[in-house]
Each structure stands twice: as C-alpha cells, then as structure tokens.
Design a protein around this motif. Structure first.
Motif, PDB file in Angstrom:
ATOM      1  N   THR A  13       0.829  -1.212   0.000  1.00  0.00           N
ATOM      2  CA  THR A  13       0.000   0.000   0.000  1.00  0.00           C
ATOM      3  C   THR A  13       0.856   1.251   0.000  1.00  0.00           C
ATOM      4  O   THR A  13       0.610   2.192  -0.768  1.00  0.00           O
ATOM      5  CB  THR A  13      -0.943   0.016   1.217  1.00  0.00           C
ATOM      6  N   ILE A  14       1.862   1.302   0.850  1.00  0.00           N
ATOM      7  CA  ILE A  14       2.694   2.499   0.933  1.00  0.00           C
ATOM      8  C   ILE A  14       3.512   2.684  -0.340  1.00  0.00           C
ATOM      9  O   ILE A  14       3.773   3.811  -0.772  1.00  0.00           O
ATOM     10  CB  ILE A  14       3.605   2.472   2.181  1.00  0.00           C
ATOM     11  N   ILE A  15       3.890   1.588  -1.007  1.00  0.00           N
ATOM     12  CA  ILE A  15       4.624   1.704  -2.270  1.00  0.00           C
ATOM     13  C   ILE A  15       3.701   2.264  -3.356  1.00  0.00           C
ATOM     14  O   ILE A  15       4.108   3.125  -4.151  1.00  0.00           O
ATOM     15  CB  ILE A  15       5.209   0.341  -2.691  1.00  0.00           C
ATOM     16  N   VAL A  16       2.449   1.801  -3.387  1.00  0.00           N
ATOM     17  CA  VAL A  16       1.483   2.321  -4.363  1.00  0.00           C
ATOM     18  C   VAL A  16       1.240   3.805  -4.123  1.00  0.00           C
ATOM     19  O   VAL A  16       1.236   4.613  -5.065  1.00  0.00           O
ATOM     20  CB  VAL A  16       0.155   1.539  -4.289  1.00  0.00           C
ATOM     21  N   VAL A  17       1.049   4.183  -2.871  1.00  0.00           N
ATOM     22  CA  VAL A  17       0.820   5.593  -2.552  1.00  0.00           C
ATOM     23  C   VAL A  17       2.040   6.433  -2.927  1.00  0.00           C
ATOM     24  O   VAL A  17       1.917   7.545  -3.456  1.00  0.00           O
ATOM     25  CB  VAL A  17       0.492   5.755  -1.050  1.00  0.00           C
ATOM     26  N   THR A  18       3.233   5.894  -2.675  1.00  0.00           N
ATOM     27  CA  THR A  18       4.459   6.605  -3.021  1.00  0.00           C
ATOM     28  C   THR A  18       4.601   6.733  -4.534  1.00  0.00           C
ATOM     29  O   THR A  18       5.055   7.769  -5.044  1.00  0.00           O
ATOM     30  CB  THR A  18       5.691   5.882  -2.436  1.00  0.00           C
ATOM     31  N   ALA A  19       4.222   5.698  -5.273  1.00  0.00           N
ATOM     32  CA  ALA A  19       4.262   5.768  -6.735  1.00  0.00           C
ATOM     33  C   ALA A  19       3.316   6.855  -7.247  1.00  0.00           C
ATOM     34  O   ALA A  19       3.666   7.612  -8.167  1.00  0.00           O
ATOM     35  CB  ALA A  19       3.888   4.419  -7.346  1.00  0.00           C
ATOM     36  N   LEU A  20       2.132   6.951  -6.654  1.00  0.00           N
ATOM     37  CA  LEU A  20       1.192   8.010  -7.038  1.00  0.00           C
ATOM     38  C   LEU A  20       1.750   9.386  -6.692  1.00  0.00           C
ATOM     39  O   LEU A  20       1.606  10.337  -7.455  1.00  0.00           O
ATOM     40  CB  LEU A  20      -0.151   7.789  -6.337  1.00  0.00           C
ATOM     41  N   MET A  21       2.406   9.485  -5.536  1.00  0.00           N
ATOM     42  CA  MET A  21       3.050  10.735  -5.153  1.00  0.00           C
ATOM     43  C   MET A  21       4.102  11.130  -6.177  1.00  0.00           C
ATOM     44  O   MET A  21       4.158  12.289  -6.623  1.00  0.00           O
ATOM     45  CB  MET A  21       3.708  10.589  -3.775  1.00  0.00           C
ATOM     46  N   LEU A  22       4.933  10.170  -6.577  1.00  0.00           N
ATOM     47  CA  LEU A  22       6.000  10.449  -7.531  1.00  0.00           C
ATOM     48  C   LEU A  22       5.429  10.849  -8.888  1.00  0.00           C
ATOM     49  O   LEU A  22       5.924  11.777  -9.538  1.00  0.00           O
ATOM     50  CB  LEU A  22       6.907   9.228  -7.670  1.00  0.00           C
ATOM     51  N   PHE A  23       4.385  10.156  -9.324  1.00  0.00           N
ATOM     52  CA  PHE A  23       3.727  10.520 -10.581  1.00  0.00           C
ATOM     53  C   PHE A  23       3.283  11.982 -10.548  1.00  0.00           C
ATOM     54  O   PHE A  23       3.501  12.739 -11.497  1.00  0.00           O
ATOM     55  CB  PHE A  23       2.521   9.613 -10.828  1.00  0.00           C
TER      56      PHE A  23
END
Length: 455
Positions: A13-23
């Motif tokens: 979950t935190i990796i997905v959220v971080t990926a969205l943040m980076l996007f």
C-alpha cells in the motif's frame, strides 16, 4: 526527514501511494501540454514520435530513480564522483533549474493563464498576484511537513488528478475518430528524435535525480527497512509512476490526433481546453481547469519539498522551513511578473545540464551491474566532463557566442543538429575511463612475483 514513527500496515500500500506521489511530482504543466501538440504535429508519424517522447519523458526519469536507489546516494553524492567542482555546481544548477528559477514559478504562471483566466476572465497583474499568493500559499502548507507529502499527494490529490485525466481522455477517444493528418516539420523527417527532444522539455530526467531521495526518505519514514526492501520499494515506485505517466502521455497525444479542431490552436493547453469544452460543455472547462491546477499544485509541492531539503543539507544552519518560505516567495514574485526573462536565462542552463545529468544517471545505473568488482572512477570523471565540455560548446553556439569558431569543432558528431551530438564523444570518454579503471585496478591488485632464490 525524521525517523519512522510507525511501520505501515501494508508495504504494498505504501509503495502504491508513493508511486502516485511520484507521478504527481513529475506530472506538471509541461507534461500536460506537450503530448497534445505532438499528437497534432506528428500526424501519421505519431507512434515513432510518442515513443521518442516516452524514452526521454518516462524512461529517463525512471532510470534516474533506479540509479538513485541502486547507488544509495543523493544527487550531490553522485555528482561528487566527477570531482569536487562538478559535485558542487551541478546539484545547485539542477535544483535551481527545477525549482525557484524556472519550473516552480512556471507552475503558478501556467495555472493562472490556462486554468483561472478562462473562467475568471481577468489576466491583470493584480489578479495574477492574488492567484499566485493563494496557489503557492497552499503549496507551501502542503510542503510544510515533508514527511506527509506521500499522504497529501498520493492519497488525495493524485487520485483526483488521474480520474479527471482519465475522464477527459476516455470521452475524447469515444467522441472523435482518428484524423489522418500529414506529419509536420520536424516530425516528417525525424519523428522519433523530435519526440525525444520534446520529452527533454519536461525536465523530468533532471527532476528524477532530485525526487529519488524524496522517494527513499518517504519509504524509510513509513517503515521500509534499509537494504533490499528499501531499494526494491523505490524501484517499484519509480516503475509504477513511469507506467502511469506513459499511459497518460499516450492518451493526451491521442487527443491531439482525434480532435477535429486541434490544428486551430497554438499550444497544448488550447487543444485540451477545446476537447473539454466540445465533449462536456462549460462543465468541461471546469474539469480542464481542475486538471491544470491539480497538475501544477502537485508538482509545486514536490519541487518546494525536494529543493528545500537539498539546500538544508547544503547549508545546515538554515532550516528547511526558511528555505521553503524563501523559494515560495521567489516563485510568487516571478510567476506574477512573468517568466519571459526567467525563461531566457533558464533555457540555456537546462540545455547545458541535461547531457551530464543523463551521463550521471547511466553510469550510476551500470556501475552496480559489475557486482562491486570495479569502481567507475575514471569513467565518471572523463565521461561526465566530456559531456560537460560538449554541452557547454553547444550552449555557446545556441547563444551565438563564437559560433563560427565552435561549430566546425562539434558539427562532425552524429545527431549534433538534433542537440544529441554529445552522445558519441561521451561514450568514447566513458570507454576510455573504463579502460583506465581496469588498468589501474589490475596494477593495484597485481601480486609481485617471488624473488629468485639466491644461490
């Protein structure tokens, strides 16, 4: 950033959220408006052109994130591999070019011109000042605690941005049919390289070097452990952001391909605004304005955070919040007064730092591939400095400084006309450096022969 306060309930979950943040940090004003223009101008050469765009606008940024993850260093540490001078000057130029001197004030200026003015009907300096004061005030508030940007961006703003973009792209693709248009110059003769150069203008390859350490710090703060878990999490987040970027870019480019009135507009903002109005009426203009504001806001938050954290490490005596306020005030001033002068100064700097930035990323990526058997000492120094010198000469020519003397020295290189002439000399420099690294390593590890026995 501070130490982790608690372990996340789910690493995925935190990796997905971080990926969205980076996007969302990558996806700013330029990312929004470049693909539709490419879609119109490339015409029947759309796919090779968009592939070139994706190579520079997606692949290079992802490579930058992966390079930071594998090396475990910040951009300052990586740049230091080419010597103290480059290690000091390059990071400062990179952060200032993606920060307060160009990309950061551009977020406010573009949001005002393309989102507020069509709805508010005013383009006065007073309106610009009020808008940018509010815009950057919100960005500063969201950036105030760098540990929470994953939550504010990845969980809230980015999903809203992606949903709005998906709605606009999907409705446009369903409403219109692809129009067969001839490719315009320069896409008619060099579609892929022209798309590559357009992807350069997103500046995300440089931004990746700055954002990489933010991703690592965010994952670390949220409980990912040092070593393999943190490295793999950073790489997955980077690739995930890249996949989403690629999908959005292709969709925006297709809007330029299918909109019947696309050729009536001078820029991508006009194309997208027209598509929104044609498909959804006045509500479409509101959707488009929301897309622009969200795209610019998320990028502004990422730029304030990463730039302020960098200069805090450079000058520890000045606190993070002081830098954040300083860069915010500078951005309000420049966005309000206009970016013409800033662009005139920033464009040569951006063109100058791209070749060494790309060289730095690839060397940082490939060094771990040798499995620690050899350190790229000379490869870094010679390769990067060749790219610096070549890039400087190209920049001088673009500014009209000594062009008659310099052009004969550099025009022999392949793709120099496409601003890619630095590639071959840099590769040669890296190879020479690698030969020196192998040679010096062999000398250092050679075992002296046993002395002959004394009779």
């Amino acid at each position: 950033m501070s130490n982790p306060v608690s372990a996340p309930k789910s690493v995925s979950t935190i990796i997905v959220v971080t990926a969205l943040m980076l996007f969302s940090m990558f996806f700013g004003a330029g990312n929004l408006i470049f693909p539709p223009v490419l879609g119109v101008n490339a015409g029947t050469n759309f796919w090779p052109a968009i592939i070139g765009f994706l190579l520079a606008g997606v692949a290079l940024p992802v490579i930058g994130i992966v390079a930071i993850a594998l090396s475990g260093h910040s951009v300052r540490d990586l740049a230091g591999r080419a010597g103290r001078v480059f290690g000091l000057i390059f990071p400062i130029l990179a952060y200032l070019s993606i920060g307060a001197f160009y990309a950061l004030p551009r977020t406010g200026a573009v949001a005002f011109e393309t989102a507020y003015t069509p709805l508010g009907g005013s383009s006065s300096m007073l309106s610009s000042a009020v808008f940018n004061l509010v815009f950057f005030g919100i960005a500063l508030a969201l950036s105030w605690n760098p540990n929470t940007i994953a939550s504010s961006l990845g969980r809230v703003l980015t999903p809203a941005l992606v949903i709005l973009l998906a709605v606009l792209i999907t409705i446009s693709m369903l409403r219109f049919d692809t129009i067969e248009r001839p490719a315009l110059e320069p896409y008619d003769a060099a579609a892929m390289s022209s798309g590559l150069l357009a992807g350069y203008l997103t500046m995300d390859a440089i931004a990746a070097l700055a954002f990489g350490i933010v991703v690592i710090s965010t994952l670390r703060y949220n409980g990912l452990t040092e070593g393999k878990q943190l490295v793999s999490g950073t790489i997955i987040a980077g690739v995930g952001a890249g996949v989403l970027l690629a999908a959005i870019y292709v969709g925006l480019g297709i809007i330029g391909q299918v909109l019947p009135t696309a050729t009536d507009h001078e820029n991508g903002a006009g194309i997208l605004a027209d598509a929104a109005n044609t498909t959804m009426g006045f509500g479409g203009q509101i959707v488009f304005s929301a897309i622009v504001v969200l795209a610019c806001m998320t990028t502004a938050v990422g730029l304030i955070t990463s730039t302020s954290e960098f200069f805090t490490t450079m000058l520890p005596g000045v606190k993070y919040h002081a830098w954040a306020v300083l860069f915010t005030v500078m951005s309000i001033s420049m966005a309000t007064l206009g970016l013409d002068t800033v662009l005139a100064v920033a464009a040569p700097i951006i063109g100058f730092i791209y070749p060494p930035a790309i060289t730095l990323m690839f060397l940082a990526l490939f060094e771990p591939a040798v499995g620690g058997k050899m350190s790229f000492n000379w490869a870094f120094r010679i390769g990067i400095w060749v790219s610096v010198v070549w890039s400087a000469l190209t920049t001088f020519v673009s500014l009209g400084w000594g062009a008659s003397v310099i052009e004969p020295l550099i025009n022999w290189s392949p793709m120099q006309a496409e601003s890619l002439g630095w590639l071959l000399p840099t590769v040669v420099g890296v190879v020479v450096g690698l030969v020196l690294d192998v040679t010096t390593r062999n000398k250092a590890t050679a075992v002296p022969a046993d002395p002959a026995p004394v009779s």
